[in-house]
Structures are given as C-alpha cells and as structure tokens.
Design an enzyme around this catalytic site. Sequence first.
Site, mmCIF file in Angstrom:
data_model
loop_
_atom_site.group_PDB
_atom_site.id
_atom_site.type_symbol
_atom_site.label_atom_id
_atom_site.label_comp_id
_atom_site.label_asym_id
_atom_site.label_seq_id
_atom_site.Cartn_x
_atom_site.Cartn_y
_atom_site.Cartn_z
ATOM 1 N N LYS A 14 0.852 -1.287 -0.117
ATOM 2 C CA LYS A 14 0.037 0.030 0.117
ATOM 3 C C LYS A 14 0.814 1.481 0.061
ATOM 4 O O LYS A 14 0.741 2.098 -0.605
ATOM 5 C CB LYS A 14 -1.118 0.247 1.289
ATOM 6 C CG LYS A 14 -1.841 -0.974 1.526
ATOM 7 C CD LYS A 14 -2.798 -1.149 2.640
ATOM 8 C CE LYS A 14 -2.032 -1.028 4.016
ATOM 9 N NZ LYS A 14 -1.284 -2.299 4.068
ATOM 10 N N ARG A 89 -9.562 1.098 8.577
ATOM 11 C CA ARG A 89 -8.999 -0.268 8.990
ATOM 12 C C ARG A 89 -10.077 -1.127 9.733
ATOM 13 O O ARG A 89 -9.963 -2.145 9.946
ATOM 14 C CB ARG A 89 -7.969 0.027 9.751
ATOM 15 C CG ARG A 89 -6.330 -0.551 9.035
ATOM 16 C CD ARG A 89 -5.371 -0.238 10.119
ATOM 17 N NE ARG A 89 -4.268 -1.126 9.839
ATOM 18 C CZ ARG A 89 -3.128 -0.337 9.349
ATOM 19 N NH1 ARG A 89 -3.197 0.676 8.695
ATOM 20 N NH2 ARG A 89 -2.161 -1.318 9.040
ATOM 21 N N ARG A 123 11.392 -5.680 5.590
ATOM 22 C CA ARG A 123 11.335 -4.266 5.072
ATOM 23 C C ARG A 123 12.265 -3.295 5.895
ATOM 24 O O ARG A 123 12.493 -3.363 7.097
ATOM 25 C CB ARG A 123 9.841 -3.937 5.700
ATOM 26 C CG ARG A 123 9.433 -2.461 5.494
ATOM 27 C CD ARG A 123 7.974 -2.005 5.292
ATOM 28 N NE ARG A 123 7.072 -2.373 6.542
ATOM 29 C CZ ARG A 123 5.941 -2.284 6.711
ATOM 30 N NH1 ARG A 123 5.156 -1.719 5.622
ATOM 31 N NH2 ARG A 123 5.515 -2.392 7.576
ATOM 32 N N ARG A 155 11.155 -1.770 11.690
ATOM 33 C CA ARG A 155 10.217 -1.079 12.728
ATOM 34 C C ARG A 155 9.975 -2.285 13.747
ATOM 35 O O ARG A 155 9.885 -3.432 13.373
ATOM 36 C CB ARG A 155 8.841 -1.022 11.874
ATOM 37 C CG ARG A 155 8.851 0.336 11.271
ATOM 38 C CD ARG A 155 7.387 0.351 10.284
ATOM 39 N NE ARG A 155 6.098 -0.100 10.613
ATOM 40 C CZ ARG A 155 5.115 -0.144 10.092
ATOM 41 N NH1 ARG A 155 5.032 0.280 8.856
ATOM 42 N NH2 ARG A 155 4.051 -0.696 10.705
ATOM 43 N N ARG A 166 -0.421 -8.826 13.722
ATOM 44 C CA ARG A 166 -1.403 -7.963 12.713
ATOM 45 C C ARG A 166 -2.066 -8.514 11.629
ATOM 46 O O ARG A 166 -2.996 -7.749 11.191
ATOM 47 C CB ARG A 166 -0.108 -6.819 12.109
ATOM 48 C CG ARG A 166 0.474 -5.901 13.329
ATOM 49 C CD ARG A 166 1.805 -5.362 12.967
ATOM 50 N NE ARG A 166 1.786 -4.668 11.772
ATOM 51 C CZ ARG A 166 2.804 -4.737 11.001
ATOM 52 N NH1 ARG A 166 3.993 -5.016 11.125
ATOM 53 N NH2 ARG A 166 2.697 -3.795 9.690
#
Length: 213
Positions: A14, A89, A123, A155, A166
């Site tokens: 996204k 969300r 990531r 992160r 998540r």
Amino acid sequence: MTNVIMLGPPGSGKGTQAERLSHTYGWPQISTGNILRHAIEAKTELGLKAKDAMDAGELVSDEIVDGIVAERISHDDCIKGFILDGFPRDLIQAKALDEIRKIDVVFDIRVPEEELVERLSMRRVCDCGETYHLKYNPPQKEGVCNSCGRKLYHREDDKVETIRHRLQVYHSQTEPLIHYYSGKGVLVDIDGTKHIDDVFKNIVSNLPDEAKQ
Ligand code: ADP
Ligand code: ADP
Ligand code: ZN
C-alpha cells in the site's frame, strides 16, 4: 477530484504504491501509520495514546484515527484528491469516512500470507516515509535512504510474532471492508505479487477516467 483508498493486508505494498501515485498525480499520500509514528517520535499526547496499541500490533482507537484523517483531508492540498494509505481499517472508520467524503476507487492489493511475512520481516523504512526491502527493493547504499540520506531502520512491529498478530487483526477487522466497498461498486482487485512497476501500471490503468486526463 479523485479520492483513493489503498486497502490490503500489512506488507501488501500500500505504502509503496501510494507513494508512486502521489508522485505521479500530485494527490497527497495520507498514511495514518506514518502520522502516528511521527506523533510517537515527537512524544505528543497523540503519540502517547497510540504507542502501546501500535507496538502490540493492535489498532489504535477509531476516535483517534478518525480525527486525524478528518483534519488532514480538510487541508487545501486535498482539493484535487487524496490517497488514503492504511485507513480505513475497520467498518467504523469506513462509515465515518463516508460521512465526510465520497470515495472514487478502492484498490484491494492481494498477496498470499507467507509472502507478507517475508516482505515485512525484510522491510526497512526511513522517517521521511520511504520504504525499502532488503531483497526486492534495496537502497543504493546499504542502510541509508536514497532520497534523504538518513539511516534506515526495522520497525518494532515488523518482527515475526507481531506481524502474525497484525495479520490476524487484518483478517478480523479490516477484511470485511472488501465486501463493504465491493457493495458500493468501487472495489478493484490488484494482484500484489507482481513486480512493483507492474503493480503500479495495473493500478494506474484502473484509475477512474477523470484522473487520467
Ligand atoms: P504496506 O504499506 O501495505 O504495509 P509496503 O509498501 O510497506 O506495504 O511494502 C511492504 C514491503 O514489501 C516493503 O519492504 C516493500 O519494499 C516490499 N514490496 C512492496 N511491493 C512489493 C512488490 N510488488 N514485490 C516485492 N516487494 C514489494
Ligand atoms: P502497515 O504499513 O504494515 O500496514 P501501518 O504503518 O499502516 O502498517 O500501521 C502501523 C500501525 O499503526 C497499525 O498496526 C496500527 O497500530 C496503527 N494504525 C495505522 N492506521 C490505523 C488505522 N486506520 N486505525 C487504527 N490503527 C491504525
Ligand atoms: Zn529518507
């Protein structure tokens, strides 16, 4: 005016695609995750309220994020459109958004679960908003952002246990939005497993005609 939502699980791309769209069309990318992370960094009251939920991979309260988005999309730079990245969300947020703006297109980026885990665990991000992947989209110089030169980081919520949680949160709270927007006739399925450039081409070709002029 072209108002876009990027839907899809964590790691589907996204942010990567929203950023490209924003550069190409000039619509601001509104990433609730980035806004919340900046608030945490700046130790504001908002950041304090959001931190525990974010670290745990839970959703921050609807009240907080609805407020952030309503305020942000009231800015002048959203007059020709905006790209929502990471919002809504859940159904409460989607309905709150319906009260204030009409949405033209919702891109549902689809990627199988195991690939999502691999993407998120590798990531690397920069505070300026840029996103990299150690294998699929590495920076030119190891550990350093191409666009601003700052140090990249992994992160806190991109470690495997939190990623799994998540993804569960995504399935229970966010996935129902696919049905919600499909019922409104604005949903477009995007195969998110393709190369970043090809995913982008597919998104562009599915923008409403008005946007492409
Ligand atoms: P999201 O915002 O949906 O969580 P990101 O845009 O941050 O997703 O992408 C998650 C990770 O996957 C990043 O490391 C990014 O560089 C990488 N990525 C994004 N799109 C692709 C793609 N099409 N193929 C391979 N890796 C990708
Ligand atoms: P990703 O890019 O991996 O999908 P985000 O950066 O969008 O992750 O979001 C990171 C975290 O910020 C979420 O796990 C959640 O705690 C919080 N967050 C972001 N957007 C929202 C939202 N719309 N509603 C509630 N919490 C949010
Ligand atoms: Zn940077």
